[in-house]
Design a protein around this motif. Structure first.
Motif, PDB file in Angstrom:
ATOM      1  N   UNK A   7       6.246  -0.262  -0.407  1.00  0.00           N
ATOM      2  CA  UNK A   7       5.993   0.572  -1.578  1.00  0.00           C
ATOM      3  C   UNK A   7       6.059  -0.259  -2.852  1.00  0.00           C
ATOM      4  N   UNK A  45       2.643  -2.242  -3.021  1.00  0.00           N
ATOM      5  CA  UNK A  45       1.430  -1.447  -3.154  1.00  0.00           C
ATOM      6  C   UNK A  45       1.705  -0.269  -4.077  1.00  0.00           C
ATOM      7  N   UNK A  46       1.475  -0.446  -5.357  1.00  0.00           N
ATOM      8  CA  UNK A  46       1.721   0.657  -6.270  1.00  0.00           C
ATOM      9  C   UNK A  46       0.476   1.530  -6.301  1.00  0.00           C
ATOM     10  N   UNK A  47       0.567   2.675  -5.616  1.00  0.00           N
ATOM     11  CA  UNK A  47      -0.556   3.602  -5.609  1.00  0.00           C
ATOM     12  C   UNK A  47      -0.655   4.267  -6.973  1.00  0.00           C
ATOM     13  N   UNK A  65       3.585   9.904  -8.516  1.00  0.00           N
ATOM     14  CA  UNK A  65       2.562   9.185  -7.761  1.00  0.00           C
ATOM     15  C   UNK A  65       2.790   9.401  -6.268  1.00  0.00           C
ATOM     16  N   UNK A  66       1.833   8.933  -5.513  1.00  0.00           N
ATOM     17  CA  UNK A  66       1.942   9.025  -4.054  1.00  0.00           C
ATOM     18  C   UNK A  66       3.222   8.345  -3.570  1.00  0.00           C
ATOM     19  N   UNK A  67       3.570   7.225  -4.234  1.00  0.00           N
ATOM     20  CA  UNK A  67       4.726   6.450  -3.775  1.00  0.00           C
ATOM     21  C   UNK A  67       6.027   7.226  -3.880  1.00  0.00           C
TER      22      UNK A  67
END
Lengths: 171, 101
Positions: A110, A113-115, B4-6
């Motif tokens: 996580x 990969x910062x979405x 966010x998704x995260x």
């Protein structure tokens, strides 16, 4: 508002899960799990999935946990007393390593990969019963039929396992 | 602050790890089944989060499938535990190791 709901429901869900693991009594653990599931319904609501939030409360916190509580209260004695012994001390590192490994792996992924944030607004009617039903009975019709076979097999299995006279007739 | 998704993936990871640790640590087979339910619930959050991310109802459909799988698992697991309890008068996994010895 959404962020506030997310942090509240997420914290309550984690808290309920941790309390379930720490409780020695199985009944109290089951009640904490119900708490965690209701908080999960709040997380579904934040994700604009109102139908899932309702089903989470009805099916999970309602039906499945009632089944658990029913069995716990049916099997009295050692189940109600909770665990008598703690786990042997040399086993604790072995118990801690797999969860920590998962946490480190997911956390590392996580962090790298910062979405981006979610699309500003979901499509109109997203997550409503009609929207979910259209997908379930359209694109995913085969999966829907297969899951009904899974449930049928589960019913037959539970019936044959719970049938009391079986041993007297067969052996 | 924007979600966010995260955020949801991290929440699901923490919940999953809680259930996993409980499954490893607890000795009562019924509580171990409840820990599995908690892990399935974490997976449901991931499904719903990706459904929101892509604006696609497929994730919601599979959360409902997961409900059915969890119900089947609970029904069969608890039926097995009731049968074990009838024979051995315990559901403590430390005392149910006749297969191991």
């Amino acid at each position: 508002m959404e962020a506030f709901l997310f942090w509240t429901c997420g914290a309550l869900m984690v808290f309920g899960g941790v309390m379930m693991v720490l409780q020695r009594s199985a009944v109290v653990a089951a009640l904490w799990l119900v708490f965690a599931f209701i908080a999960a319904a709040g997380v579904f609501a934040v994700l604009s999935a109102p139908f899932l939030a309702i089903m989470q409360v009805l099916v999970y916190a309602g039906a499945i946990m009632v089944l658990f509580l029913f069995v716990i209260m049916m099997l009295q004695g050692p189940v109600m007393e909770g665990e008598r012994r703690r786990m042997a001390l040399p086993l604790w590192p072995g118990a801690a390593i797999p969860p920590l490994a998962v946490l480190v792996l997911v956390g590392g992924w996580l962090g790298r990969n910062s979405a981006g944030s979610f699309p500003a607004a979901p499509p109109a009617g997203f997550g409503s019963p009609g929207h979910v039903a259209a997908a379930m009975l359209g694109r995913y019709l085969l999966a829907f039929e297969l899951i009904s076979i899974v449930l049928l097999v589960a019913i037959i299995g539970a019936l044959s396992l719970g049938h009391r006279e079986r041993n007297q007739t067969w052996s | 602050m924007v979600l966010t998704l995260n955020h949801f993936l991290a929440l699901a990871a923490v919940v999953f790890v809680t259930g996993m640790a409980g499954f490893v640590v607890r000795r009562n087979a019924i509580v171990m089944l409840m820990c599995i339910e908690l892990m399935l619930s974490a997976v449901n959050i991931v499904f719903a989060a990706f459904a929101r991310h892509h604006g696609d109802a497929g994730g919601h459909v599979f959360v409902l499938m997961n409900f059915a799988v969890a119900a089947a698992e609970a029904a069969i697991g608890l039926a097995i535990l009731v049968e074990i309890y009838r024979r051995r008068r315990t559901v403590d996994v430390d005392e149910l190791k006749s297969l191991m010895e």
